[in-house]
Write a protein that holds these residues in place. Sequence first.
Motif, short mmCIF file in Angstrom:
data_model
loop_
_atom_site.label_atom_id
_atom_site.label_comp_id
_atom_site.label_asym_id
_atom_site.label_seq_id
_atom_site.Cartn_x
_atom_site.Cartn_y
_atom_site.Cartn_z
N VAL A 289 -0.71 3.80 31.99
CA VAL A 289 -0.79 3.28 33.36
C VAL A 289 0.50 3.58 34.11
CG1 VAL A 289 -0.98 1.18 34.77
CG2 VAL A 289 -2.46 1.47 32.77
N VAL A 290 1.65 3.38 33.43
CA VAL A 290 2.95 3.66 34.07
C VAL A 290 3.02 5.12 34.50
CG1 VAL A 290 5.45 3.85 33.64
CG2 VAL A 290 4.20 1.82 32.85
N MET A 291 2.62 6.03 33.61
CA MET A 291 2.70 7.46 33.93
C MET A 291 1.73 7.84 35.06
SD MET A 291 5.18 8.41 32.12
CE MET A 291 5.20 10.07 32.76
N ILE A 292 0.58 7.15 35.11
CA ILE A 292 -0.36 7.40 36.20
C ILE A 292 0.26 6.99 37.53
CG2 ILE A 292 -2.59 6.67 37.21
CD1 ILE A 292 -3.56 6.35 34.22
N LEU B 152 -6.78 16.66 34.71
CA LEU B 152 -6.03 15.44 35.00
C LEU B 152 -6.10 14.44 33.85
CD1 LEU B 152 -4.41 13.81 37.09
CD2 LEU B 152 -6.57 12.89 37.93
N SER B 153 -7.31 14.24 33.31
CA SER B 153 -7.46 13.23 32.25
C SER B 153 -6.61 13.60 31.04
CB SER B 153 -8.93 13.09 31.85
OG SER B 153 -9.41 14.31 31.33
N SER B 154 -6.56 14.88 30.69
CA SER B 154 -5.80 15.30 29.51
C SER B 154 -4.30 15.15 29.73
CB SER B 154 -6.12 16.76 29.19
OG SER B 154 -7.50 16.89 29.05
N LEU B 155 -3.86 15.43 30.94
CA LEU B 155 -2.43 15.28 31.24
C LEU B 155 -2.03 13.80 31.19
CD1 LEU B 155 -2.00 17.82 34.18
CD2 LEU B 155 -1.32 18.11 31.81
N LEU B 156 -2.87 12.95 31.77
CA LEU B 156 -2.57 11.51 31.76
C LEU B 156 -2.49 11.00 30.32
CD1 LEU B 156 -4.89 10.17 34.64
CD2 LEU B 156 -2.47 10.78 34.76
N HIS B 157 -3.41 11.46 29.49
CA HIS B 157 -3.42 11.03 28.10
C HIS B 157 -2.17 11.53 27.37
CE1 HIS B 157 -4.52 11.27 23.80
NE2 HIS B 157 -5.08 10.12 24.04
N ALA B 158 -1.80 12.80 27.59
CA ALA B 158 -0.62 13.36 26.90
C ALA B 158 0.66 12.63 27.34
CB ALA B 158 -0.51 14.86 27.20
#
Lengths: 524, 42
Positions: free
Chosen positions: A393-396, A360-366
């Motif tokens: 934040v928007v993508m999250i 999850l963290s890597s996808l949010l960052h990408a």
Amino acid sequence: MAVDTGIFVAITLVYLAATIALGYLGYRQTKESDDYMVAGRKVNPVVLALSYGATFISTSAIVGFGGVAAQLGMGMIWLTVLNIGLGIFIAFVVFGKKTRSIGSRLQAVTFPDLMGKCYGSSFMRYAAGIVIVVSMPLYTAAILIGGAQFITSTLQIPYTTALIAFAAVVALYVVLGGLIAVMYTDALQGGIMLVGMTILLALTYVQLGGVIEAHTALAAMSDLVPEALAAGGMTGWASMPALGSPIWLTLVTTLVLGVGIGVLAQPQLVVRFMTVKDDRSLNRAVLVGGPFILMMTGVAFTVGALTNVYFYRTDGVIALAAATGGNIDTIIPNFINASMPEIFIVIFMLTLLAAAMSTLSSLLHAMGTSLGFDMMRSGSRGASMKRIQVATVVMIVVSVILAFIMPGSIIARATAMFMGLCASAFLPAYAHAVYSSRPSLLAAKLSLVAGAAAWFVWTAFVHVKESEALGLSNLLFGVPAILPMPWQAVDPLVVALPLSIAALAVGLVLDRHEVAVEESAGAA
Amino acid sequence: MFGIPDPAIWIGYLLALGFTIACLVYGLLNWNNGAEEQRDGS
């Protein structure tokens, strides 16, 4: 899972405290946008290998694909062959080194940025960015849903609370600490996963009387294959399905090839090659990465298949019959719950939580860097960290909303769909970009558009597992899929990737022809 | 082999183990190759 919630909560709190501490370390070390996006290009090779592996392996790879192995048998080991051979060896040695050196020379900081700079084209940057920003939230939502369901069932807290808390904890260190925080926490999570899966393999073989005895018992169960699966081509849990049968096609094209090849062009993995300072780091990472992946998917698939022996011996049923509500995702947790000591149940729960958080963290960052840096960049090179953080934040928020509204029927397909799309759209153009001194922009554009379009058409109108859930084919043509079997079982990647490669080749020929015409005109 | 009668399965296991060993050997043989200083110096 039936385990003392108090013990699990205590261990989880220790784990979360360690995660937040590593996230804080990442935050302290993040001074500028290069730190935020490519971890300052100075990551340790062991951290790289564990981060790459932990990002690669989500909860769905362990529980979901382990459940598939319980259903379809040991043929899933071929996915492990590709995971290690392509996903680690070829990825690091063939693609990784070129990506690192070109990324460093061009100062590329994201996958779309790399594509844009290799081709000298903002079209390539935007196109790659759009594919990421549009498709990655679906995969991210699936990871969020899986994690929230797991937390809900383990800690007995409401689903909505679990989903929001899960997203919020990961968001905290991704937004503030960038890729350094993501990779440090990934390394911790990868370590936990390694311990958990090693114990799982050892205890399973001990439980079943040893390696040879367990495998022999599984092979002897072939006459217990349910009629419906036997009619689809399944021959047993220790043998491959009948060549060319619908189950063989699903196993080989969707699960082995679709997921196995798809990993080569995933933006969140490619960016990791640009986080190390030299090829030596990549060489060293290969040494850690290969065994790590073997212990993840190799163990999940082997244990998954062997759960049949356990359930048959204890309850007289096959694993499929032991799945709660017929959901194969529950087979591995049910097996662990029934057969393992309580302390291991806690370790395995932590393993699943770590697997979900690292992916999850890597996808949010990408997604955040694609939106904030690649898509919203003005003319200047300078990257505003604040803008990337806001975009993250928007993508999250988008992913969390999607997680609340996405239909359950599409969730299980999200991993294979995302990987298939990435390979179809990006792989030929990415390989051409890093292996050609003068890559052809026309060829790359044709390949990207043809690959993405072919993948979409086959997904929406032919591959029945997706087309039925998406409903577009039914809406336009009144049938769930427009082609008959066996085409309905052929994965979109198997059609779209060759088309994407062919489009690249056509583009190269057209480009050369154009150059030849210009040269002859110049000579005249 | 390994108590698995179908060669299509045990060959898969052998290849998975083989690729893992290849990763280990590659990493060890190239442990010090490709360092930044070495590259700059060449």
